[in-house]
Scaffold this active site. Structure first.
Site, short mmCIF file in Angstrom:
data_model
loop_
_atom_site.label_atom_id
_atom_site.label_comp_id
_atom_site.label_asym_id
_atom_site.label_seq_id
_atom_site.Cartn_x
_atom_site.Cartn_y
_atom_site.Cartn_z
N SER A 33 4.75 -3.42 4.74
CA SER A 33 5.26 -3.78 6.07
C SER A 33 5.62 -5.27 6.13
CB SER A 33 4.22 -3.45 7.14
OG SER A 33 3.02 -4.13 6.85
N ALA B 296 0.81 -1.22 0.00
CA ALA B 296 0.00 0.00 0.00
C ALA B 296 0.84 1.27 0.00
CB ALA B 296 -0.94 0.00 1.20
N HIS C 49 -3.60 -9.89 -5.01
CA HIS C 49 -4.90 -9.64 -4.39
C HIS C 49 -5.95 -9.26 -5.43
CE1 HIS C 49 -3.07 -8.72 -0.13
NE2 HIS C 49 -2.88 -9.94 -0.52
N CYS D 61 -27.57 -13.79 -15.40
CA CYS D 61 -27.94 -14.63 -14.24
C CYS D 61 -28.72 -13.86 -13.17
CB CYS D 61 -26.69 -15.21 -13.59
SG CYS D 61 -25.56 -16.00 -14.74
N CYS E 215 -21.91 -17.64 -13.65
CA CYS E 215 -21.51 -18.05 -15.01
C CYS E 215 -20.05 -17.71 -15.32
CB CYS E 215 -22.41 -17.40 -16.06
SG CYS E 215 -22.18 -15.61 -16.23
N PHE F 168 -5.52 1.41 4.35
CA PHE F 168 -6.68 1.23 5.24
C PHE F 168 -6.28 0.68 6.61
CE2 PHE F 168 -6.72 -2.96 3.12
CZ PHE F 168 -6.80 -3.78 4.22
N ARG F 169 -5.03 0.24 6.72
CA ARG F 169 -4.58 -0.21 8.04
C ARG F 169 -4.24 0.97 8.94
NH1 ARG F 169 -4.33 -5.66 7.16
NH2 ARG F 169 -4.21 -6.02 4.94
N ASP G 67 -5.12 -1.46 -7.15
CA ASP G 67 -5.47 -0.16 -7.74
C ASP G 67 -5.09 0.00 -9.22
OD1 ASP G 67 -2.67 0.30 -7.61
OD2 ASP G 67 -2.88 1.18 -5.60
N GLN H 189 0.54 -6.27 -3.87
CA GLN H 189 -0.62 -6.54 -3.03
C GLN H 189 -1.74 -5.54 -3.32
OE1 GLN H 189 2.16 -6.18 0.46
NE2 GLN H 189 0.90 -7.81 1.28
ZN ZN Z 1 -23.72 -14.60 -14.79
#
Ligand code: ZN
Length: 255
Positions: free
Chosen positions: A202, A31, A127, A163, A138, A42-43, A112, A109
């Site tokens: 970190s 991050a 991630h 779906c 599907c 966000f940590r 973005d 990680q």
């Molecule tokens: Zn679908």
């Protein structure tokens, strides 16, 4: 060149030397590299949209399954905040190192998309990323721009047109495993590296946090560009702990 001799002991010079003498350098980012683009880590509590909710609670696979509308109420804000941000000079330096053939790939990680936006080509997003959403029924894929349209048009979760099932962001949620293929690629890159450069992480979140150890065990040297302590501080050949943009620009200038 006499001036540079006197600066050999500087960490940025030392890292430039390591990069020059390596043939299979790999970058691992967290991050911290995106903070200068305006994305809060966000940590770090009390920042922006993370103030009102606990992301570890709401950005969870169980919330997505049980309460997709609530999940998307939160995640829609996240998409909106990430969609229009720009890469910063730290991303550009990483892309430049790949262009020069010094770095083989980037393991990140971050979700973005900023490494790709800056021009990095071999990017392993362990991630996932906000680029796409996927239909769990599907397997259909929907791009972020269409997802934002669906979010703007409706109250709840964006759905797969075929779906009528809630779409899931193609990112790893809390409670989910990391994608196996991406992790295999990351381990392969790490175990073949002769230098691993960790930027803005970190190095505390597993399994990604094990990658510097994998590289080190295979004989790689280790370089850290990060503020704050990491479990690898003692193993690192060099650590730069200033502002991530300033440090990487100094390294590039010294190359
Ligand atoms: Zn679908």
């Amino acid at each position: 060149m006499l001036g540079r001799l006197g600066m050999q002991s500087r960490p940025a010079e030392r890292l430039a030397d390591l990069l020059r003498s390596s043939e299979r350098a790999v970058v691992l980012t967290g991050a911290g590299i995106s903070v200068p683009s305006g994305i809060p880590d966000f940590r770090t509590p009390g920042k922006g949209l993370w103030e009102k909710v606990n992301p570890m609670e709401v950005a969870h696979i169980d919330v997505f399954r049980r309460e997709p509308d609530r999940f998307w109420h939160f995640y829609g804000d996240r998409f909106a905040s990430l969609r229009d941000i720009e890469p910063n000079r730290a991303h550009s330096v990483v892309a430049e190192l790949e262009r020069r053939g010094i770095v083989r790939g980037v393991i990140t990680q971050n979700i973005d998309r900023l490494h790709r936006a800056a021009g990095s080509e071999n990017v392993i997003e362990v991630h996932g990323s906000i680029e796409l959403c996927v239909c769990p029924e599907c397997g259909g894929r929907v791009g972020i721009d269409r997802v934002m349209e669906l979010l703007a048009a409706g109250e709840g979760a964006p759905e797969c047109a075929a779906c009528i099932a809630p779409l899931k962001p193609n990112v790893v949620l809390f409670g989910e495993m990391l994608p196996e293929a991406a992790m295999m690629d990351a381990y392969a890159l790490a175990s073949e590296a002769d230098l691993m450069l960790c930027i803005g992480s970190s190095l505390e979140v597993y399994p990604v946090a094990s990658l510097p150890g994998v590289a080190k065990d295979a004989g790689a040297r280790l370089a850290l560009v990060t503020q704050g302590e990491t479990p690898y501080d003692r193993d690192a050949d060099v650590k730069l702990n200033g502002d991530v943009v300033d440090e990487l620009e100094a390294v590039l200038a010294a190359l």
